[in-house]
Design an enzyme around this catalytic site. Structure first.
Site, PDB file in Angstrom:
ATOM      1  N   HIS A  73      30.552  44.570  36.774  1.00 47.36           N
ATOM      2  CA  HIS A  73      31.137  44.042  37.899  1.00 47.36           C
ATOM      3  C   HIS A  73      32.521  43.472  37.476  1.00 47.36           C
ATOM      4  O   HIS A  73      33.732  43.379  37.739  1.00 47.36           O
ATOM      5  CB  HIS A  73      30.585  42.991  38.790  1.00 47.36           C
ATOM      6  CG  HIS A  73      31.400  42.380  39.846  1.00 47.36           C
ATOM      7  ND1 HIS A  73      31.309  41.126  39.795  1.00 47.36           N
ATOM      8  CD2 HIS A  73      31.912  42.759  40.639  1.00 47.36           C
ATOM      9  CE1 HIS A  73      32.126  40.506  40.778  1.00 47.36           C
ATOM     10  NE2 HIS A  73      32.512  41.805  41.448  1.00 47.36           N
ATOM     11  N   GLU A  76      34.679  46.005  36.479  1.00 48.10           N
ATOM     12  CA  GLU A  76      35.704  46.453  37.728  1.00 48.10           C
ATOM     13  C   GLU A  76      36.869  45.625  38.157  1.00 48.10           C
ATOM     14  O   GLU A  76      38.006  45.946  38.455  1.00 48.10           O
ATOM     15  CB  GLU A  76      34.500  46.631  38.987  1.00 48.10           C
ATOM     16  CG  GLU A  76      35.322  46.982  40.178  1.00 48.10           C
ATOM     17  CD  GLU A  76      34.554  46.010  41.323  1.00 48.10           C
ATOM     18  OE1 GLU A  76      35.490  45.495  41.920  1.00 48.10           O
ATOM     19  OE2 GLU A  76      33.231  45.983  41.552  1.00 48.10           O
ATOM     20  N   HIS A  77      36.707  44.271  38.070  1.00 45.74           N
ATOM     21  CA  HIS A  77      37.887  43.435  38.564  1.00 45.74           C
ATOM     22  C   HIS A  77      38.952  43.657  37.220  1.00 45.74           C
ATOM     23  O   HIS A  77      39.878  43.844  37.638  1.00 45.74           O
ATOM     24  CB  HIS A  77      37.257  41.875  38.222  1.00 45.74           C
ATOM     25  CG  HIS A  77      36.815  41.349  39.400  1.00 45.74           C
ATOM     26  ND1 HIS A  77      37.251  40.352  40.326  1.00 45.74           N
ATOM     27  CD2 HIS A  77      35.668  41.600  40.332  1.00 45.74           C
ATOM     28  CE1 HIS A  77      36.372  40.181  41.148  1.00 45.74           C
ATOM     29  NE2 HIS A  77      35.456  41.226  41.257  1.00 45.74           N
ATOM     30  N   GLU A 153      33.543  34.220  43.163  1.00 46.74           N
ATOM     31  CA  GLU A 153      33.019  35.202  43.907  1.00 46.74           C
ATOM     32  C   GLU A 153      31.164  34.900  43.817  1.00 46.74           C
ATOM     33  O   GLU A 153      30.673  35.028  45.015  1.00 46.74           O
ATOM     34  CB  GLU A 153      32.986  36.489  43.409  1.00 46.74           C
ATOM     35  CG  GLU A 153      32.483  37.460  44.322  1.00 46.74           C
ATOM     36  CD  GLU A 153      33.146  38.858  43.731  1.00 46.74           C
ATOM     37  OE1 GLU A 153      33.803  39.104  42.744  1.00 46.74           O
ATOM     38  OE2 GLU A 153      32.522  39.963  44.411  1.00 46.74           O
TER      39      GLU A 153
END
Lengths: 460, 449
Positions: A73, A76-77, A153
């Site tokens: 993840h 992905e950022h 997040e």
């Protein structure tokens, strides 16, 4: 059928409310595999002059190892942080200037990126997306900032969300060997120790055309999409992929229970049963029957759980059931509920168990079966109203080891499920040795003990 | 080089404006019942979407009966003459139909998505026709739903985002109906009676106030019959459909609420803009630059991209019958909340004082105009536009005019409109999970500049 908390398995690069699941009729779907192994799938839909490009990498959090959870993840950022020729932020600026919308998401099974645009803008999207497939710049400085964003997040989605904490603990309890044990977003301690080198390593291992599927849907011609894909993606060299482990979760040896304490008003009870997923769409029967079972329990407001426990007995203020038959790994059949004021969690659990016992003993009615199938049929038509979700389903299938051609097969098989099969899977899977029970034990916001009288106190 | 590429993009933009004839053809008429009807005929997919809306949102609640509008809407679909709640949900599920609907401070409504084949369509419409025109508000269902609602309201009192949203609306709107929580207060909901619901329904769900939107696979004649059948037997109505004007706060306010969460939830804002305000498009375009434009907005760039202070940071206007909220929101680790709030305030103050650059404006127009086709690329999206056009009396050419209105906005317009609408000395600020709020739960008006 799809509303339980464990189904919120995707993390978006920024917040978009209200995404739903998808399945579609397989009309006008074309595919071609480029020389470097990139599979390109095109779904033509000429209703509106728009298109979506989605690139699906067949790598998700389940490919991580302990100590670096969350890296799929985080990468992905980082994919928005620039390449050799496109400075940080420029990707988004160019898509925005073209009138586009974009985002990305990571699940246990895959990582995907997309742009929605006017039909004339495919070349721009392909140029940018193919560039970051092999030219990403992962600088220490950008990483240091972005990892802070990801920690925020995690705080927002999980640490301060009692239901999400329960879900996270449920997965950790249900899976001991399988990497679904770890949250997609990663454990906070791992996020604190991840480095840019971890991200570079991840990118090098997994971001290669032979580990991806490109989906383009909308007002396009397949032949033109294939030609553009060849031009922009075709030149990217493929690399050998690391071998993947085949995880087989050891058989559960008896029921498990856990409690999560968090600031909240109402308790939440979840009962999760170990369940298989689809491996052979032609031959398997169990996953289809479990899908129908989910619909019988929770497919509409008068489905069994809501009708009996919320409306009639009023022992719950909310109930739900869920099961997803499609994943790289195994699945859980989950039943959840919030007890009514004055009703204990134990009483709600007993009421849910009674419903399961009735189901196992008496099976389901022909009307219940027909109702679920009618909903599946209608949903197939409704999904055609969204180009995005049609593309989403094609990409999802390819990313978990099935084929998009399996989609119509699965629809046929769902329609063929019998009442006896539903009763059989209820008996075989909804049993104690398969069960994990989790309870959210609400805590007062002040940290002081909460009066446990059924909810007449509110603490501000 | 940049300048050149902008000229090219702008001419593309104009190209799209002429292309905008691809907007759906909206047919409009008044049904014999008095309802206003908006229809787009489209046979691409074998399905029909219908919505029926009324000026019956929570903005029409009296303070002592806060929650009445919401509960009336909830009970509407839980029992009507000849149809128990289970018959309603099963009846719809049997034909694969889906029921939904709007509910906010202005609007309350019911929507239906169904296959357009005659048997399914007729069965689905028959059910919502009964729901809309012959609801029973059964006593037993009311008692149960009140209990469930109160449980949910208690739960909301523990969630930082809900605490913040409720406190923010109160701070921005005071005693105006937009300041009331849309689902009501525990104390007011407890007192609501069946007769309250019946009375609210009778006065607020009249045919003359109804807006029917239809999108999809039926003919004009069929659409006419459907609209009439859904509204002919509605109650008398007669309640005012006007929400009082919003008074803008004269001074700033700051509310800090303790919470054990790891993050502070920060909201900053003021009354914004009404749906019919001529400034609407200008503020919309300006807000894209401030905090509406995803990754490319100023707030996103400064707060998240440059400093990593938050995952989510945004600003938006909620255009309502009267001036709905203008709101900035973010969540950040408690120990940096005060710094983040200072930064957000500086960005907003600079934005209001100095406005936007020509380059920013061009980028905003490119996105909004070039992306216009994405706003109307599905039946669902078009239905939503039909409902809004009808409910807010927007021109039938609203969609055709949209790109042109956006392209006319100037840098001066944005600076002027923000200055007139948003007083940066009178902003409401709410911080839930405030770093130092554990021992002082005050409501100190004033300065954090």
């Amino acid at each position: 059928m799809q509303k339980w908390l464990v189904k919120y398995v995707m993390l978006w690069v920024f917040f978009i409310p209200g995404l739903v699941n998808a399945a579609s009729l397989e009309k006008s779907v074309f595919e071609k595999t480029l020389g470097n192994g990139l599979k390109v799938i095109v779904k033509e839909d000429h209703r509106a002059p728009v298109l979506v490009q989605q690139i699906w990498y067949h790598v998700g959090s389940m490919d991580e190892i302990t100590g670096t959870t969350g890296i799929a993840h985080v990468l992905e950022h980082m994919m928005f942080k620039g390449t050799k020729s496109v400075p940080p932020g420029e990707f988004s600026r160019r898509i925005a200037a073209a009138g586009g919308r974009e985002n990305a998401f990571t699940s246990y099974d895959y990582t995907a990126y997309f742009q929605q645009l006017h039909k004339d803008k495919l070349e721009l999207a392909m140029k940018l997306e193919s560039d970051r497939m092999h030219n990403l710049v992962l600088s220490d400085a950008e990483f240091a900032k972005e990892i802070q964003v990801v920690m925020e997040e995690r705080r927002m989605r999980t640490d301060d969300e009692p239901h999400a904490l329960l879900s996270e603990q449920l997965m950790a309890m249900a899976y001991q060997e399988h990497p679904y044990h770890h949250p997609i977003i990663g454990w906070m301690n791992d996020l604190k120790t991840l480095t840019a080198a971890d991200a570079r390593n991840w990118y090098q291992r997994w971001y290669t055309p032979n580990n991806a599927t490109l989906v383009v849907a909308g007002d396009v011609k397949a032949s033109e999409v294939f030609a553009l894909a060849q031009r922009y993606y075709g030149k990217i060299p493929s690399r050998a992929l690391p071998s993947r482990k085949n995880y087989i979760e050891p058989k559960q040896l008896g029921s498990k229970r856990f409690i999560v304490k968090a600031p909240a008003e109402l308790p939440l009870l979840v009962m999760a049963y170990q369940a298989p997923t689809l491996r052979d769409p032609q031959k398997d029967t169990i996953p289809y029957a479990l899908e129908v079972l989910g619909g019988v329990l929770d497919g509409n407001q008068s489905a069994r759980l809501n009708k009996t426990l919320v409306r009639e007995k009023q022992v719950a203020s909310n109930v739900g059931a869920g099961y997803d038959s499609t994943a790289r790994g195994p699945s859980l059949f989950t039943i959840e509920g919030t007890p009514s004021a004055g009703v204990s969690v134990a009483a709600l659990e007993a009421a849910l168990r009674e419903q399961i016992a009735i189901l196992v003993r008496d099976g389901i009615s022909p009307e219940e079966l027909a109702r679920v199938k009618a909903q599946v049929t209608a949903n197939e038509v409704y999904k055609l109203d969204s180009v995005f979700y049609q593309a989403m389903q094609l990409g999802q299938m390819e990313s978990i080891g099935l084929k998009h051609q399996d989609i119509p097969v699965m629809l046929e098989k769902i329609q063929a499920v019998t009442a006896q099969q539903v009763q059989d899977v209820a008996r075989d899977f909804l049993k104690d040795d398969n069960l994990i029970v989790g309870v959210l034990d609400p805590q007062a916001l002040t940290g002081k003990p909460k009066r446990n009288t059924g909810g007449d106190t509110h603490v501000r | 080089m940049f300048a050149k590429s902008f000229i090219v993009a702008l001419s593309l933009t104009l190209g799209l404006v002429t292309l905008a004839h691809a907007t759906p053809k909206i047919q409009h008429w008044q049904a014999p019942s008095g309802a206003q009807v908006y229809f787009v005929e489209n046979h691409d997919l074998p399905m029909l979407d219908v919505s029926v809306d009324f000026p019956a949102g929570s903005g029409f609640d009296q303070a002592e009966k806060s929650g009445l509008a919401g509960l009336t809407r909830s009970l509407l679909v839980l029992g009507s003459e000849g149809l128990g709640e289970d018959e309603i949900s099963r009846g719809l599920a049997d034909i694969g139909a889906q029921m939904g609907g709007n509910f906010d401070a202005d609007r309350s409504g019911v929507s239906l998505r169904t296959l357009s084949s005659k048997a399914e369509r007729d069965a689905g419409l028959k059910i919502i026709s009964s729901i809309l025109q012959h609801p029973l508000f059964p006593q037993g269902v009311l008692e149960r739903e009140k209990t469930r609602l109160i449980a949910a309201l208690k739960e909301e009192e523990t969630k930082p985002e809900s605490i913040a949203a409720k406190a923010f609306n109160k701070a921005v709107f005071g005693d105006h109906p937009y300041g009331m929580p849309s689902s009501g207060e525990i104390a007011s909901v407890e007192k609501l009676q069946r007769s309250d619901l019946q009375s609210f329904y009778t006065t607020h769900y009249g045919a003359k106030a109804a807006v029917v939107a239809l999108m999809g696979d039926v003919s004009r004649a069929e659409a006419e019959a459907i609209a009439q059948n859904l509204t002919a037997q509605l109650p008398a109505g007669g309640a005012s459909n006007v929400i009082p004007p919003v008074a803008r706060p004269a001074k700033a306010s700051m509310l800090r609420v303790p919470h054990p969460a790891t993050q502070s939830h920060i909201l900053v804002g003021a009354p914004g803009v009404a749906r019919n305000d001529p400034d609407y498009f200008t503020l919309y375009v300006g807000n894209y630059i401030l905090g509406g434009g995803g990754f490319v907005s100023r707030l996103m760039n400064e707060v998240r991209e440059k400093r990593g202070l938050a995952y989510s940071v945004y600003s938006y206007f909620i255009p309502m019958q009267q001036a709905g909220a203008f709101q900035i929101g973010l969540q950040t680790r408690k120990d940096q909340a005060d710094d983040a709030l200072k930064l957000v305030n500086k960005i907003l103050h600079d934005f209001i004082a100095q406005g936007v650059t020509e380059k920013e404006l061009q980028a905003a127009k490119q996105n909004i105009i070039n992306g216009f086709p994405l706003r109307i690329d599905s039946n669902k999206k078009i239905l939503d536009y039909l409902g809004a056009i009808g409910f807010y009396h927007l021109p039938l050419t609203y969609l055709d005019d949209f790109p042109g209105k956006v392209s006319k906005v100037t840098v001066a317009d944005i600076r002027d409109a923000f200055k007139r609408k948003i007083n940066s000395d009178a902003l409401a600020t709410v911080v839930v999970g405030a770093p130092d709020a554990a021992d002082k739960m005050d409501n100190a008006a004033g300065a954090d500049k």
